[in-house]
Design a protein around this motif. Structure first.
Motif, mmCIF file in Angstrom:
data_model
loop_
_atom_site.group_PDB
_atom_site.id
_atom_site.type_symbol
_atom_site.label_atom_id
_atom_site.label_comp_id
_atom_site.label_asym_id
_atom_site.label_seq_id
_atom_site.Cartn_x
_atom_site.Cartn_y
_atom_site.Cartn_z
ATOM 1 N N PHE A 1 0.840 -1.194 0.000
ATOM 2 C CA PHE A 1 0.000 0.000 0.000
ATOM 3 C C PHE A 1 0.879 1.250 0.000
ATOM 4 N N MET A 2 1.927 1.260 0.829
ATOM 5 C CA MET A 2 2.817 2.415 0.866
ATOM 6 C C MET A 2 3.564 2.561 -0.455
ATOM 7 N N ASN A 3 3.908 1.432 -1.101
ATOM 8 C CA ASN A 3 4.479 1.495 -2.445
ATOM 9 C C ASN A 3 3.540 2.201 -3.401
ATOM 10 N N ALA A 4 2.290 1.775 -3.396
ATOM 11 C CA ALA A 4 1.300 2.355 -4.298
ATOM 12 C C ALA A 4 1.080 3.827 -3.984
ATOM 13 N N TYR A 5 1.003 4.153 -2.697
ATOM 14 C CA TYR A 5 0.728 5.534 -2.310
ATOM 15 C C TYR A 5 1.887 6.450 -2.676
ATOM 16 N N PHE A 6 3.124 6.014 -2.390
ATOM 17 C CA PHE A 6 4.287 6.834 -2.728
ATOM 18 C C PHE A 6 4.399 7.021 -4.233
ATOM 19 N N ASN A 7 4.138 5.957 -4.965
ATOM 20 C CA ASN A 7 4.259 6.058 -6.413
ATOM 21 C C ASN A 7 3.256 7.039 -6.994
ATOM 22 N N ALA A 8 1.982 6.977 -6.503
ATOM 23 C CA ALA A 8 0.938 7.826 -7.077
ATOM 24 C C ALA A 8 0.999 9.258 -6.576
ATOM 25 N N SER A 9 1.485 9.464 -5.348
ATOM 26 C CA SER A 9 1.484 10.819 -4.787
ATOM 27 C C SER A 9 2.812 11.541 -4.964
ATOM 28 N N THR A 10 3.893 10.811 -5.191
ATOM 29 C CA THR A 10 5.217 11.439 -5.223
ATOM 30 C C THR A 10 6.043 11.001 -6.433
ATOM 31 N N TYR A 11 6.250 9.693 -6.570
ATOM 32 C CA TYR A 11 7.199 9.232 -7.581
ATOM 33 C C TYR A 11 6.712 9.536 -8.995
ATOM 34 N N HIS A 12 5.514 9.112 -9.314
ATOM 35 C CA HIS A 12 5.009 9.321 -10.674
ATOM 36 C C HIS A 12 4.865 10.801 -11.023
ATOM 37 N N PRO A 13 4.261 11.636 -10.195
ATOM 38 C CA PRO A 13 4.080 13.041 -10.593
ATOM 39 C C PRO A 13 5.362 13.863 -10.563
ATOM 40 N N TYR A 14 6.378 13.457 -9.770
ATOM 41 C CA TYR A 14 7.563 14.296 -9.618
ATOM 42 C C TYR A 14 8.820 13.730 -10.275
ATOM 43 N N LYS A 15 8.764 12.524 -10.812
ATOM 44 C CA LYS A 15 9.958 11.996 -11.480
ATOM 45 C C LYS A 15 10.176 12.712 -12.822
ATOM 46 N N ARG A 16 9.075 12.902 -13.542
ATOM 47 C CA ARG A 16 9.138 13.644 -14.800
ATOM 48 C C ARG A 16 7.951 14.596 -14.876
ATOM 49 N N VAL A 17 8.141 15.678 -15.595
ATOM 50 C CA VAL A 17 7.064 16.647 -15.776
ATOM 51 C C VAL A 17 5.980 15.999 -16.630
ATOM 52 N N ARG A 18 4.727 16.072 -16.148
ATOM 53 C CA ARG A 18 3.643 15.360 -16.821
ATOM 54 C C ARG A 18 2.862 16.224 -17.800
ATOM 55 N N GLU A 19 2.954 17.551 -17.666
ATOM 56 C CA GLU A 19 2.204 18.439 -18.553
ATOM 57 C C GLU A 19 3.041 19.664 -18.895
ATOM 58 N N GLY A 20 2.577 20.414 -19.900
ATOM 59 C CA GLY A 20 3.201 21.689 -20.225
ATOM 60 C C GLY A 20 4.365 21.563 -21.189
ATOM 61 N N ARG A 21 5.085 22.651 -21.325
ATOM 62 C CA ARG A 21 6.180 22.714 -22.290
ATOM 63 C C ARG A 21 7.334 21.803 -21.933
ATOM 64 N N ALA A 22 7.480 21.508 -20.631
ATOM 65 C CA ALA A 22 8.592 20.649 -20.195
ATOM 66 C C ALA A 22 8.170 19.191 -20.058
ATOM 67 N N LYS A 23 7.054 18.820 -20.641
ATOM 68 C CA LYS A 23 6.535 17.455 -20.494
ATOM 69 C C LYS A 23 7.577 16.414 -20.900
ATOM 70 N N GLY A 24 7.762 15.433 -20.028
ATOM 71 C CA GLY A 24 8.713 14.364 -20.288
ATOM 72 C C GLY A 24 10.097 14.625 -19.767
ATOM 73 N N GLU A 25 10.401 15.877 -19.376
ATOM 74 C CA GLU A 25 11.726 16.193 -18.861
ATOM 75 C C GLU A 25 11.837 15.775 -17.393
ATOM 76 N N ALA A 26 13.081 15.597 -16.919
ATOM 77 C CA ALA A 26 13.305 15.223 -15.525
ATOM 78 C C ALA A 26 12.773 16.319 -14.605
ATOM 79 N N TYR A 27 12.213 15.900 -13.480
ATOM 80 C CA TYR A 27 11.616 16.862 -12.532
ATOM 81 C C TYR A 27 12.459 16.853 -11.265
ATOM 82 N N PHE A 28 12.060 16.144 -10.236
ATOM 83 C CA PHE A 28 12.848 16.063 -9.002
ATOM 84 C C PHE A 28 13.589 14.733 -8.996
#
Length: 871
Positions: A797-824
């Protein structure tokens, strides 16, 4: 850059500015930061070589820059240069900045070189590249830092309440119609039964006979006329060597009731268990209608056993309990009308028609009286249409009037329905005692004292020297007999039947010897002889060997019950599931208001509490990435590693406390599902209950509660606390975690008494929700316990929660002009430090797999434990 100007954070133009001494020599372009100061070099290439040697970029793209493309003379043919490194996503780097600054809250920075106010319909916390979209019900104006909670969760609550109210309304309406129909049928049945019109009575009797003949073959005379059970020289020696039954003989006659009495330890219940096959005899003969059998297991469908305790579901009505027993145990080829008629017959026979819609009740909620409860206990077996009825102390706890009434009912049942009735009774009153046709009296150790007609008991005891002083005592005849058998007094010298000359009177063996003399039989073998001593190890081995020998057939019976006899087929697994599910729903969903307060209100309040844990404080929780590597290289050595990690992630740590609380609540709640009706389950198993159908029916009845409770918790929690995680994803993850808590409650209740389940649920939640969720301990720090993390649903559950709340949205930019670029970039290091392994969907897959494994483990445990209780 240590002398650079640091402005107030509240200033929207806040930045770490280059000092004038630097800005007069070079310009640090927007989107870059310059930490190395100025250097005089002959060319740009020479400057970059110098800076690269002393100021490693650690993978960051850096370059030498001059003053807006103009060379500033540094003397000796050199030019001043600065060293500009590219800012990463999530930072705002205006012109001439020394250290990169996080993109300010209420702004989005799609490029590090520029920022703009967070647009309407989105929210922007500190470090945002592209604002996160607001969801349904959230009013996000321009510059929103975090969406306001609003009243969207009230919509969810209204939906829950309206759906729940509609379901209960239709259910109660249908129930009222059924009760009305049931009352009318009962009244019609009662009127016909007591009608003075002999023609109608005869017609009804003919109809009953015709219906009965449809399911009983005409040539099966034994079943039609009843069963006469004879037993001779019954013996039982336990594996340890102790003998508890020493050769009693007698008969249980068709159409007659037999009272079984005896001193303490006489084996009153044991002799019934030997005859029925609950316990295997070690000696003796049993015959049914003249045919020798091992026990009555062959006639199990026509045999009923009423336990001493009033085992029934106290929250249900009299009619609910008896109807369920009828549906489960009557032949599958009986129609619904025939089963309903059998129920009405039993209610009328036992005098329960006026309380049929009353709950049984318990210590906390008043229901029917004790005498009525005893009759319901008998009715649960009588409604199965048995031919043999055993009762274990049915009069215990009753006053003399209620006990007498019950004993007379048993006599009438035996005579009118041609049942073979045997009842263990204790200290009956005179009238109750004489209500039985026959009497079987045992002495301590399973020795026979008397068997024969009830009217001849007094004369027999007078013949052996224990005359009943009828006109001189208030002691009832039954108590007088028991007092003498227990050793009070010796036989009178003038007795007609005496021991042989030279024999010393011993009440433990003397009564048996006198009975043998009365019957003209050989004296019994020496009952005083000590049994053969058997060692503890040998006794244990004998017991285990016996258990393992019987285990395969018992497992087969419990997992796959047979189809019954040709004339009495048992109900299917599907129908068993249906009636068990309907009963479980009646238990779980009593009234709308109990559902509203215990589920909607309570779990809604818990959701508000969870949200308060996340939103307490001035700043809303947020995730910030790590600083650039070259900046971190300038920090103190002990801080360099953490400098590259996430700077803030309150989401993850706080969720651990919610996991603990959620599992504890769910497990404590569902421990009552099976824990409060264990004895009822054992009783129903002993008469052929299909355990898998029963188990899955109870689970299915709990699932709506599992769904609604987590929905009521999630609604305020998701409305008040927001993360990049989609609300729907959060609901699914919490629901699967709640299911694990429900299945855990079942697991705990199979091993512990219900009174300990609440505390055990907390300990269980500590084990999985704190120790092995991946926060308190990590898989790296406890590698020897790695397998416990893999089977921990909280870890996934913590794997799923971390991935959906932190890892997936902050690993790469998901929208905008920088979409697909590295984030945090720090999210990868953070996930690795906690040994978080897979993505959201895979984590949910593991969680589902563990839930299924636990579910079938629960089924295996409930089926295979306490086998001796299910005979």
């Amino acid at each position: 850059w240590g002398r650079s100007q640091i402005c107030d954070f509240d200033d929207e133009n806040c930045k770490y500015k280059l000092p004038e001494a630097c800005t007069s020599k070079f310009t640090c372009p927007a989107g870059y930061y310059c930490t190395a100061g100025a250097y005089a070099a002959a060319s740009k290439e020479d400057a970059e070589k110098y800076f690269a040697a002393d100021w490693p970029s650690y993978g960051t793209q850096c370059m030498a820059v001059n003053l807006d493309g103009t060379d500033v003379d540094a003397g000796d043919g050199n030019t001043w240069y600065g060293y500009a490194c590219e800012c990463q996503n999530g930072f705002w780097c205006p012109e001439n900045i020394v250290i990169p600054n996080w993109c300010p809250q209420s702004y989005e920075c799609q490029r590090p070189s520029q920022r703009k106010k967070c647009p309407q319909g989105r929210w922007c916390k500190q470090g945002t590249v592209r604002g996160w979209p607001c969801t349904f019900g959230q009013d996000c104006k321009k510059g929103t830092i975090a969406p306001p909670a609003g009243a969207v969760f009230l919509i969810y609550f209204v939906i829950i309440v309206l759906i729940g109210y509609a379901v209960f309304w239709f259910r109660d309406r249908a129930r009222s119609k059924r009760l009305e129909k049931s009352n009318k049928e009962m009244q019609d049945y009662y009127d016909v039964l007591h009608s003075k019109d002999s023609t109608e009575v005869e017609r009804r009797a003919a109809t009953d006979s015709e219906l009965k003949s449809r399911f009983e073959t005409g040539d099966d005379k034994d079943v039609e006329d009843g069963y006469r059970i004879e037993f001779s020289d019954l013996r039982l020696t336990l594996p340890g060597g102790a003998t508890v039954m020493r050769g009693p003989s007698g008969a249980l006659e068709c159409g007659k009731s037999t009272a079984i009495m005896g001193a303490s330890g006489a084996g009153k219940t044991t002799i019934m268990n030997l005859i029925t096959g609950k316990v295997k005899k070690t000696g003796g003969i049993i015959t049914v209608n003249g045919e020798e059998v091992e026990d009555l297991q062959r006639f199990k469908q026509r045999t009923a056993f009423v336990p001493q305790e009033d085992i029934m579901l106290r929250e249900l009505t009299v009619l609910d309990n008896i109807t369920f027993s009828a549906n489960m145990r009557l032949p599958a080829n009986w129609t619904t009308e025939m089963k309903r008629e059998k129920v009405m017959e039993v209610l009328c026979t036992l005098g329960l028609t006026h309380v049929q819609h009353s709950i049984i009740g318990d210590e906390f909620e008043r229901g029917i009286s004790g005498g009525q409860r005893k009759r319901v206990n008998v009715g649960l077996e009588l409604v199965a249409d048995p031919k043999i009825l055993f009762l274990d102390e049915p009069t215990s706890g009753l006053d003399s009037v209620s006990a007498t009434k019950l004993c007379k009912i048993l006599r009438d049942i035996a005579e009118k329905q041609r049942l073979t009735v045997a009842a263990v009774i204790h200290s009956p009153g005179p009238e109750a005692f004489m209500s039985f046709h026959n009497f079987l009296l045992l002495q301590t150790g399973g020795r026979l004292v008397y068997y024969g007609p009830m009217p001849k008991v007094e004369q027999y005891f007078e013949d052996i020297g224990f005359k009943y002083p009828r006109d001189e005592t208030l002691t009832p005849l039954a108590d007088h007999v028991l007092l003498k058998v227990s050793g009070e007094g010796d036989p009178s010298p003038g007795a007609k039947i005496k021991l042989k000359a030279g024999d010393t009177w011993d009440h433990l063996t003397g009564f048996t010897k006198l009975w043998h003399m009365k019957q003209g039989l050989e004296p019994p073998c020496d009952a005083d002889e000590a049994p053969e001593k058997v060692g503890r190890a040998a006794a244990t081995w004998a017991s285990l060997k016996h258990s393992f020998t019987e285990m395969p057939s018992q497992y087969k019976t419990l997992f796959c019950p047979g189809r019954g006899d040709a004339d009495r087929p048992t109900i299917s697994s599907g129908y068993t599931f249906f009636i068990c599910f309907r009963r479980a729903c009646n238990q779980n969903y009593t009234t709308f208001w109990s559902f509203f307060f215990s589920i909607v209100v309570f779990y809604g309040a818990v959701g508000f509490f969870f949200a308060s844990l996340f939103t307490i404080g001035d700043d809303p929780p947020n995730v910030l990435g790590g600083y650039p590597s070259d900046i971190c290289s300038l920090a103190y050595p002990a801080l360099r590693s953490n400098c590259k990690d996430l700077q803030s992630n309150q989401f993850f740590a706080l969720m651990g406390s919610i996991v603990f609380i959620q599992i504890a609540m769910a497990a404590a709640t569902t421990s009552a599902t099976f824990g409060c009706e264990t004895a009822q389950y054992w009783r129903e198993c002993s008469v052929g209950l299909n355990t898998p159908a029963y188990f899955f029916a109870k689970v299915a009845a709990d699932m709506p509660l599992c769904f609604v409770s987590i929905f009521a918790l999630w609604a305020p929690f998701a409305a008040i606390f927001v993360t990049p995680m989609a609300p729907g994803d959060l609901f699914v993850a919490l629901w699967l975690l709640n299911i694990f808590g429900y299945f855990s409650g079942y697991f705990i209740s199979f091993f512990l008494p219900y009174r300990y389940c609440g505390l055990a649920a907390v300990a269980w939640s500590v084990w999985w929700g704190i120790l092995f969720c991946g926060i308190t301990l990590s898989m790296h720090s406890a590698s020897q316990l790695k397998f416990l993390f893999y089977i921990s649903p909280c870890f996934w559950f913590m794997n799923a929660y971390f991935n959906a709340s932190t890892y997936h949205p902050y690993k790469r930019v998901r929208e905008g002009r920088a979409k697909g670029e590295a984030y945090f970039m720090g999210v990868t290091r953070y996930a690795s430090s906690y040994s978080l392994l897979v993505n959201f969907s895979s984590s949910l897959g593991w969680l589902i797999l563990i839930n299924f494994c636990l579910l079938f483990l629960d089924l295996w445990i409930i089926t295979t434990t306490n086998m001796h209780k299910k005979k």
